[in-house]
Design a protein around this motif. Structure first.
Motif, PDB file in Angstrom:
ATOM      1  N   ARG A 194     -38.881  24.240 -55.748  1.00  0.00           N
ATOM      2  CA  ARG A 194     -38.186  25.320 -56.455  1.00  0.00           C
ATOM      3  C   ARG A 194     -36.671  25.122 -56.502  1.00  0.00           C
ATOM      4  O   ARG A 194     -36.025  25.360 -57.544  1.00  0.00           O
ATOM      5  N   ALA A 195     -36.093  24.680 -55.418  1.00  0.00           N
ATOM      6  CA  ALA A 195     -34.636  24.576 -55.337  1.00  0.00           C
ATOM      7  C   ALA A 195     -34.053  23.642 -56.396  1.00  0.00           C
ATOM      8  O   ALA A 195     -32.912  23.807 -56.820  1.00  0.00           O
ATOM      9  N   ALA A 196     -34.838  22.673 -56.824  1.00  0.00           N
ATOM     10  CA  ALA A 196     -34.335  21.707 -57.799  1.00  0.00           C
ATOM     11  C   ALA A 196     -34.317  22.272 -59.220  1.00  0.00           C
ATOM     12  O   ALA A 196     -33.689  21.677 -60.104  1.00  0.00           O
ATOM     13  N   TYR A 197     -34.976  23.428 -59.441  1.00  0.00           N
ATOM     14  CA  TYR A 197     -35.139  23.941 -60.802  1.00  0.00           C
ATOM     15  C   TYR A 197     -34.576  25.339 -61.019  1.00  0.00           C
ATOM     16  O   TYR A 197     -34.225  25.691 -62.150  1.00  0.00           O
ATOM     17  N   VAL A 198     -34.485  26.132 -59.979  1.00  0.00           N
ATOM     18  CA  VAL A 198     -34.064  27.519 -60.151  1.00  0.00           C
ATOM     19  C   VAL A 198     -32.610  27.581 -60.632  1.00  0.00           C
ATOM     20  O   VAL A 198     -31.720  26.909 -60.105  1.00  0.00           O
ATOM     21  N   GLY A 199     -32.378  28.358 -61.670  1.00  0.00           N
ATOM     22  CA  GLY A 199     -31.043  28.539 -62.211  1.00  0.00           C
ATOM     23  C   GLY A 199     -30.490  27.326 -62.939  1.00  0.00           C
ATOM     24  O   GLY A 199     -29.294  27.271 -63.228  1.00  0.00           O
ATOM     25  N   ARG A 200     -31.349  26.378 -63.269  1.00  0.00           N
ATOM     26  CA  ARG A 200     -30.898  25.151 -63.915  1.00  0.00           C
ATOM     27  C   ARG A 200     -31.609  24.932 -65.247  1.00  0.00           C
ATOM     28  O   ARG A 200     -32.585  25.609 -65.566  1.00  0.00           O
ATOM     29  N   THR A 201     -31.122  23.960 -65.990  1.00  0.00           N
ATOM     30  CA  THR A 201     -31.742  23.598 -67.262  1.00  0.00           C
ATOM     31  C   THR A 201     -32.623  22.374 -67.053  1.00  0.00           C
ATOM     32  O   THR A 201     -32.142  21.343 -66.572  1.00  0.00           O
ATOM     33  N   THR A 202     -33.894  22.507 -67.403  1.00  0.00           N
ATOM     34  CA  THR A 202     -34.848  21.421 -67.220  1.00  0.00           C
ATOM     35  C   THR A 202     -35.402  20.978 -68.562  1.00  0.00           C
ATOM     36  O   THR A 202     -35.801  21.806 -69.383  1.00  0.00           O
ATOM     37  N   LEU A 203     -35.443  19.675 -68.755  1.00  0.00           N
ATOM     38  CA  LEU A 203     -36.090  19.087 -69.922  1.00  0.00           C
ATOM     39  C   LEU A 203     -37.452  18.547 -69.493  1.00  0.00           C
ATOM     40  O   LEU A 203     -37.544  17.730 -68.583  1.00  0.00           O
ATOM     41  N   VAL A 204     -38.508  19.039 -70.149  1.00  0.00           N
ATOM     42  CA  VAL A 204     -39.865  18.547 -69.901  1.00  0.00           C
ATOM     43  C   VAL A 204     -40.251  17.653 -71.074  1.00  0.00           C
ATOM     44  O   VAL A 204     -40.172  18.076 -72.237  1.00  0.00           O
ATOM     45  N   VAL A 205     -40.677  16.437 -70.775  1.00  0.00           N
ATOM     46  CA  VAL A 205     -41.060  15.477 -71.805  1.00  0.00           C
ATOM     47  C   VAL A 205     -42.548  15.211 -71.693  1.00  0.00           C
ATOM     48  O   VAL A 205     -43.046  14.841 -70.623  1.00  0.00           O
ATOM     49  N   GLY A 206     -43.284  15.405 -72.786  1.00  0.00           N
ATOM     50  CA  GLY A 206     -44.724  15.169 -72.787  1.00  0.00           C
ATOM     51  C   GLY A 206     -45.437  16.213 -73.614  1.00  0.00           C
ATOM     52  O   GLY A 206     -44.903  17.291 -73.876  1.00  0.00           O
ATOM     53  N   ALA A 207     -46.671  15.898 -74.024  1.00  0.00           N
ATOM     54  CA  ALA A 207     -47.402  16.808 -74.911  1.00  0.00           C
ATOM     55  C   ALA A 207     -48.854  16.953 -74.489  1.00  0.00           C
ATOM     56  O   ALA A 207     -49.741  17.066 -75.323  1.00  0.00           O
ATOM     57  N   GLY A 208     -49.100  16.973 -73.185  1.00  0.00           N
ATOM     58  CA  GLY A 208     -50.451  17.137 -72.681  1.00  0.00           C
ATOM     59  C   GLY A 208     -50.551  18.329 -71.750  1.00  0.00           C
ATOM     60  O   GLY A 208     -49.626  19.147 -71.642  1.00  0.00           O
ATOM     61  N   HIS A 209     -51.676  18.429 -71.045  1.00  0.00           N
ATOM     62  CA  HIS A 209     -51.896  19.574 -70.163  1.00  0.00           C
ATOM     63  C   HIS A 209     -50.946  19.569 -68.966  1.00  0.00           C
ATOM     64  O   HIS A 209     -50.581  20.630 -68.454  1.00  0.00           O
ATOM     65  N   SER A 210     -50.536  18.376 -68.512  1.00  0.00           N
ATOM     66  CA  SER A 210     -49.578  18.325 -67.407  1.00  0.00           C
ATOM     67  C   SER A 210     -48.257  18.958 -67.815  1.00  0.00           C
ATOM     68  O   SER A 210     -47.685  19.775 -67.093  1.00  0.00           O
ATOM     69  N   ALA A 211     -47.762  18.590 -68.999  1.00  0.00           N
ATOM     70  CA  ALA A 211     -46.521  19.180 -69.494  1.00  0.00           C
ATOM     71  C   ALA A 211     -46.671  20.685 -69.671  1.00  0.00           C
ATOM     72  O   ALA A 211     -45.761  21.458 -69.334  1.00  0.00           O
ATOM     73  N   ALA A 212     -47.815  21.118 -70.174  1.00  0.00           N
ATOM     74  CA  ALA A 212     -48.055  22.554 -70.378  1.00  0.00           C
ATOM     75  C   ALA A 212     -47.980  23.311 -69.060  1.00  0.00           C
ATOM     76  O   ALA A 212     -47.375  24.389 -68.974  1.00  0.00           O
ATOM     77  N   ASN A 213     -48.577  22.757 -68.003  1.00  0.00           N
ATOM     78  CA  ASN A 213     -48.530  23.424 -66.696  1.00  0.00           C
ATOM     79  C   ASN A 213     -47.107  23.540 -66.179  1.00  0.00           C
ATOM     80  O   ASN A 213     -46.707  24.591 -65.652  1.00  0.00           O
ATOM     81  N   VAL A 214     -46.323  22.484 -66.321  1.00  0.00           N
ATOM     82  CA  VAL A 214     -44.935  22.525 -65.864  1.00  0.00           C
ATOM     83  C   VAL A 214     -44.147  23.562 -66.651  1.00  0.00           C
ATOM     84  O   VAL A 214     -43.373  24.355 -66.089  1.00  0.00           O
ATOM     85  N   LEU A 215     -44.317  23.583 -67.953  1.00  0.00           N
ATOM     86  CA  LEU A 215     -43.582  24.533 -68.802  1.00  0.00           C
ATOM     87  C   LEU A 215     -43.935  25.970 -68.473  1.00  0.00           C
ATOM     88  O   LEU A 215     -43.050  26.843 -68.412  1.00  0.00           O
ATOM     89  N   LEU A 216     -45.210  26.240 -68.242  1.00  0.00           N
ATOM     90  CA  LEU A 216     -45.617  27.603 -67.909  1.00  0.00           C
ATOM     91  C   LEU A 216     -45.052  28.032 -66.557  1.00  0.00           C
ATOM     92  O   LEU A 216     -44.622  29.183 -66.382  1.00  0.00           O
ATOM     93  N   ASP A 217     -45.022  27.115 -65.588  1.00  0.00           N
ATOM     94  CA  ASP A 217     -44.436  27.443 -64.282  1.00  0.00           C
ATOM     95  C   ASP A 217     -42.931  27.670 -64.394  1.00  0.00           C
ATOM     96  O   ASP A 217     -42.369  28.582 -63.758  1.00  0.00           O
ATOM     97  N   LEU A 218     -42.253  26.856 -65.180  1.00  0.00           N
ATOM     98  CA  LEU A 218     -40.821  27.050 -65.383  1.00  0.00           C
ATOM     99  C   LEU A 218     -40.539  28.393 -66.050  1.00  0.00           C
ATOM    100  O   LEU A 218     -39.544  29.060 -65.732  1.00  0.00           O
ATOM    101  N   ALA A 219     -41.412  28.789 -66.965  1.00  0.00           N
ATOM    102  CA  ALA A 219     -41.236  30.095 -67.623  1.00  0.00           C
ATOM    103  C   ALA A 219     -41.370  31.232 -66.617  1.00  0.00           C
ATOM    104  O   ALA A 219     -40.636  32.230 -66.690  1.00  0.00           O
TER     105      ALA A 219
END
Length: 476
Positions: A194-219
């Motif tokens: 969490r500490a690496a992402y909270v309050g920061r801008t993250t770029l997620v690269v990819g178009a599969g279910h792994s990317a979807a899971n990361v994006l939903l958690d970031l949201a």
């Protein structure tokens, strides 16, 4: 020279599919040795333990493993509940490994570095099939020992060999130098990382279910900490495959995953940059600048604090360099599987039944199973691996009738890549022209039309595909 008849079958990796293979070997009374590189079985599963599977328990346990567990009083989890990776380990893999039968054959902290034949590199042909396999095994003390085996089942997976950020399959310029700002796979952005992402801008690269899971958690993280922002970059512009078939998906949680992601993009909570192929990254002032090729030329996404590369994995072929393998030239899957799983052609989730014959190689007694058998194809389900190892173990035992009696029906995604529009073209209404009419015994419009014309169908549905297929069924 040691006779192969008295040697064990070597199973590489103590994950779900590897342990299933061991359970089937134990059930048939065949000697087996399981090599797990991690400190516990299921080490790779534990790495993504925070991720909830979109398939329920009934798809995630193996028949022989269940029989073994139940003989020790194990209570099977509810079939319709969907486990996380941690649930899978705690409620299934860990107790399975702790049974007396399994504990006697599993070695953890044992990494297989290479496989060959005793006294023969891959060039030698004469008498090759009579020579036992030799496994070079590292146990972490700097030394390598050599174990012999009568057959090898490689279930080592692809998790530890992620694809790079570079769109061409090689490292992007500056990727190695920017490693401190890059994560691969599915980081635990809500808890462990969490500490690496909270309050920061993250770029997620990819178009599969792994990317979807990361994006939903970031949201979710952004809901709690609004200063957290999310950018999503995809190489293609058509996102039907990751958005999925919605209600047409026979795994509702998989369909919901895509629907939720689309809603985040539509609402502006996730900034989508489609048609972007990363070519270089660089740091400036502690942040990362990302350059890529787009239809309009070179474009920059910047600045971001963190990059998550969720572009899939690839098989580690160094392990089997001295074996004679027959691989699909672009997927690096078992060659016979290539036409059946090629995401360029077909992605309905309807892989035809396959077993030991499709998973074998010119190297007698060697089989690739599990997600590694799919190479770079992203459509693998655990249930597929369980049926694979059941067939392979039966073949090793000499029971070809059982080995060839293959049954595999997978839940369809509701989206066929054969009918996905090309980038920039209008989308169709779903899988192969859209859902079939309610009363039609078909998986989609194209399948219904084909059957109405007296044909066997378009090949989308698992029940419509012949058990032995040499070429893609030509869906749509």
């Amino acid at each position: 020279m040691t006779s192969s008849d008295v040697l064990p079958v070597a199973v590489i990796d103590g994950g779900p599919v590897g342990l299933a293979a061991a359970a089937h070997l134990i059930q048939r009374g065949l000697p087996v040795k399981v090599y797990e590189a991690g400190s516990t079985v299921g080490a790779n599963v534990r790495d993504w333990g925070h991720v909830r599977l979109f398939s329920p328990w009934e798809y995630n346990t193996d028949t022989a493993a269940r029989v073994l567990l139940q003989s020790h009083g194990w209570q099977e989890p509810l079939g319709k509940a969907m486990p996380t990776g941690s649930d899978l380990y705690e409620a299934y893999l860990k107790p399975l490994a702790e049974t007396s039968e399994m504990a006697a054959v599993i070695e953890t902290g044992a990494a297989v570095k290479a496989i060959t034949r005793q006294g023969a590199d891959k060039v030698l042909s004469r008498g090759r099939e009579t020579k036992p396999f030799v496994l070079a095994v590292s146990t972490g003390n700097g030394s390598i020992r050599r174990d012999l085996a009568r057959a090898v089942i490689d279930a080592s997976g692809t998790w530890t060999a992620p694809n790079p950020l570079g769109a061409g399959g090689t490292l992007a310029e500056g990727e190695a130098e920017t490693a401190a700002n890059i994560a691969y796979g599915i980081p635990d952005v809500l808890r462990r990382d969490r500490a690496a992402y909270v309050g920061r801008t993250t770029l997620v690269v990819g178009a599969g279910h792994s990317a979807a899971n990361v994006l939903l958690d970031l949201a979710k993280l952004a809901e709690r900490k609004p200063a957290t922002s999310i950018v999503w970059a995809t190489r293609g512009e058509n996102l039907m495959r990751v958005y999925g078939g919605g209600r047409a998906d026979q795994l509702p949680a998989r369909g919901e995953l895509g629907s939720r992601l689309k809603a985040l993009v539509d609402s502006g909570q996730v900034t989508l940059v489609a048609g972007f192929s990363v070519v270089r990254v660089r740091t400036a002032g502690g942040q990362v600048m990302v350059e890529g090729e787009a239809a309009s030329g070179i474009r920059e996404i910047s600045p971001v604090d963190r990059i998550v590369v969720s572009t899939g994995q690839r098989p580690d072929l160094n392990l089997t360099r001295e074996l004679r393998l027959d691989l699909d030239p672009w997927l690096e899957s078992a060659k016979a599987l290539g036409p059946l799983i090629d995401p360029n052609l077909h992605s309905c989730g309807s892989v035809p039944p396959h077993g030991h014959r499709e998973l074998a190689h010119p190297e007698p007694g060697f089989y690739t199973v599990g997600i590694k058998s799919y190479g770079r194809a992203p459509t693998f389900l655990m249930l597929t691996g369980y049926e694979q190892v059941r067939s392979v173990v039966a073949a090793i035992a000499g029971d070809l009738a059982a080995a060839d009696d293959i049954h595999l029906v997978l839940p369809e995604t509701g989206v066929c890549s054969t009918n996905l529009p090309v980038d920039g073209a209008p989308a169709s209404s779903g899988c192969c022209g859209g859902p079939a009419p309610a009363k039609a015994d078909a998986c989609c419009v194209a399948d219904a039309v084909a059957k109405a014309e007296g044909q066997s169908g378009c090949g989308c549905g698992p029940a419509k595909v012949p058990e032995k297929v040499a070429e893609p069924a030509g869906c749509c």
